[in-house]
Motif scaffolding. Structure first.
Motif, short mmCIF file in Angstrom:
data_model
loop_
_atom_site.label_atom_id
_atom_site.label_comp_id
_atom_site.label_asym_id
_atom_site.label_seq_id
_atom_site.Cartn_x
_atom_site.Cartn_y
_atom_site.Cartn_z
N GLU A 128 0.81 -1.19 0.04
CA GLU A 128 -0.01 -0.02 -0.07
C GLU A 128 0.83 1.13 -0.02
O GLU A 128 1.90 1.32 0.48
CB GLU A 128 -1.08 -0.03 1.12
N PHE A 129 0.33 2.33 -0.49
CA PHE A 129 1.00 3.46 -0.45
C PHE A 129 1.08 4.21 0.75
O PHE A 129 0.02 4.10 1.44
CB PHE A 129 0.14 4.30 -1.39
N VAL A 130 2.22 4.87 0.87
CA VAL A 130 2.53 5.55 2.20
C VAL A 130 2.77 6.97 1.95
O VAL A 130 1.82 7.93 2.51
CB VAL A 130 3.77 4.89 3.18
N ALA A 131 3.48 7.35 1.00
CA ALA A 131 3.94 8.77 1.10
C ALA A 131 4.37 8.93 -0.57
O ALA A 131 5.18 8.07 -0.98
CB ALA A 131 4.87 9.34 1.81
N ALA A 132 4.40 10.31 -1.08
CA ALA A 132 5.27 10.24 -2.39
C ALA A 132 5.66 11.94 -2.31
O ALA A 132 5.28 12.76 -1.66
CB ALA A 132 4.12 9.90 -3.48
N ILE A 133 6.82 12.03 -3.31
CA ILE A 133 7.23 13.45 -3.42
C ILE A 133 7.78 13.48 -4.69
O ILE A 133 8.12 12.61 -5.48
CB ILE A 133 8.65 13.24 -2.37
N SER A 134 7.45 14.69 -5.14
CA SER A 134 7.85 15.10 -6.38
C SER A 134 9.40 15.33 -6.72
O SER A 134 10.06 15.12 -5.72
CB SER A 134 6.95 16.59 -7.03
N TRP A 135 10.08 15.21 -7.87
CA TRP A 135 11.28 15.40 -8.08
C TRP A 135 11.82 16.85 -7.51
O TRP A 135 13.02 16.92 -7.09
CB TRP A 135 11.85 15.10 -9.67
N SER A 136 11.09 17.78 -7.68
CA SER A 136 11.33 19.18 -6.86
C SER A 136 11.32 19.05 -5.35
O SER A 136 12.15 20.31 -5.00
CB SER A 136 10.42 20.10 -7.61
N GLY A 137 10.51 18.18 -4.94
CA GLY A 137 10.23 18.31 -3.55
C GLY A 137 9.38 19.29 -3.26
O GLY A 137 8.94 19.36 -2.01
N GLY A 138 8.97 20.06 -3.81
CA GLY A 138 7.92 20.64 -3.73
C GLY A 138 6.49 20.39 -3.27
O GLY A 138 5.52 20.87 -2.90
N SER A 139 6.29 19.12 -3.89
CA SER A 139 4.72 18.42 -3.88
C SER A 139 5.13 17.13 -3.11
O SER A 139 5.90 16.16 -3.60
CB SER A 139 4.22 18.26 -5.21
N THR A 140 4.08 16.73 -2.16
CA THR A 140 3.82 15.81 -1.55
C THR A 140 2.69 15.17 -1.34
O THR A 140 1.72 16.00 -1.44
CB THR A 140 4.76 15.88 -0.24
N ASN A 141 2.52 14.04 -0.86
CA ASN A 141 1.34 13.33 -0.70
C ASN A 141 1.32 12.32 0.33
O ASN A 141 2.41 11.70 0.46
CB ASN A 141 0.51 12.75 -2.00
N TYR A 142 0.33 12.16 1.03
CA TYR A 142 0.26 10.90 2.19
C TYR A 142 -0.88 10.06 2.20
O TYR A 142 -2.13 10.84 1.77
CB TYR A 142 0.50 11.77 3.66
N ALA A 143 -0.67 8.87 2.47
CA ALA A 143 -1.79 8.23 3.05
C ALA A 143 -2.55 8.83 4.11
O ALA A 143 -2.02 9.27 5.07
CB ALA A 143 -1.58 6.68 3.06
N THR A 144 -3.94 8.54 4.41
CA THR A 144 -4.54 9.19 5.37
C THR A 144 -3.96 8.48 6.70
O THR A 144 -4.20 9.12 7.56
CB THR A 144 -6.12 8.58 5.13
N SER A 145 -3.73 7.24 6.59
CA SER A 145 -3.44 6.47 7.77
C SER A 145 -2.14 7.17 8.47
O SER A 145 -1.88 6.99 9.70
CB SER A 145 -3.20 5.06 7.52
N ARG B 51 1.55 12.22 10.87
CA ARG B 51 2.55 11.47 11.70
C ARG B 51 3.80 11.19 10.89
O ARG B 51 5.09 11.15 11.58
CB ARG B 51 2.07 9.97 12.06
N PHE B 52 4.11 11.01 9.52
CA PHE B 52 4.99 10.60 8.57
C PHE B 52 5.36 11.95 7.85
O PHE B 52 4.40 12.85 7.24
CB PHE B 52 4.91 9.52 7.62
N THR B 53 6.73 12.06 7.24
CA THR B 53 7.12 13.19 6.58
C THR B 53 8.05 12.73 5.66
O THR B 53 8.99 12.10 6.03
CB THR B 53 7.64 14.51 7.44
N ILE B 54 7.59 12.77 4.39
CA ILE B 54 8.71 12.58 3.31
C ILE B 54 9.45 13.78 2.71
O ILE B 54 8.85 15.01 2.71
CB ILE B 54 7.89 11.72 2.13
N SER B 55 10.64 13.50 2.55
CA SER B 55 11.46 14.62 2.16
C SER B 55 12.78 14.22 1.29
O SER B 55 12.90 12.89 1.25
CB SER B 55 12.09 15.45 3.13
N ARG B 56 13.39 15.01 0.57
CA ARG B 56 14.54 14.64 -0.31
C ARG B 56 15.67 15.37 -0.22
O ARG B 56 15.40 16.64 -0.22
CB ARG B 56 13.94 14.10 -1.82
N ASP B 57 16.88 14.96 -0.69
CA ASP B 57 18.05 15.76 -0.66
C ASP B 57 18.55 15.36 -2.33
O ASP B 57 19.41 14.43 -2.24
CB ASP B 57 18.99 15.42 0.30
#
Length: 127
Positions: free
Chosen positions: A46-63, A67-73
């Motif tokens: 199941e899906f948990v979280a997603a992030i765009s290549w720019s890092g400016g857009s994110t999305n999370y599962a409701t569950s 509580r969770f944070t996705i980020s990238r470097d």
């Protein structure tokens, strides 16, 4: 080709925190959208979280929202999943996934949208 390696999983008590890392190698990392998925025994991935290549857009599962944070470097070719207030129902193998994109703001929440997958890291939350 993109190679993905997850790390940071482990055993933690309910209410605790973990930070998962996804190290990418291969093609230019900045043109890649990344997602985190999880799979518990006997359940579908199941899906948990997603992030765009720019890092400016994110999305999370409701569950996991709040509580969770996705980020990238992109300079380090790394994507992270900070997991706080963990619950026993968060127990699963966590996978990172990636795919090439043209639009910097695009992310994907469906596992069929991803081309590359890591081997997964186990997260176990005890009650």
């Amino acid at each position: 080709q993109v190679q993905l390696v997850e790390s940071g999983g482990g055993l933690v008590q309910a209410g605790g925190s973990l930070r998962l890392s996804c190290a990418a190698s291969g093609r230019t990392f900045s043109r890649i959208a990344v997602g985190w998925f999880r799979q518990a025994p006997g359940k579908e991935r199941e899906f948990v979280a997603a992030i765009s290549w720019s890092g400016g857009s994110t999305n999370y599962a409701t569950s996991v929202k709040g509580r969770f944070t996705i980020s990238r470097d992109n300079a380090k070719n790394m994507v992270y999943l900070q997991m706080n207030s963990l619950k026993p129902e968060d127990t699963a193998v966590y996978y990172c996934a990636a795919r090439g994109v043209e639009n910097g703001g695009t992310y994907y929440t469906s596992k069929v949208s991803y081309t590359y997958w890591g081997q997964g890291t186990q997260v176990t939350v005890s009650s």
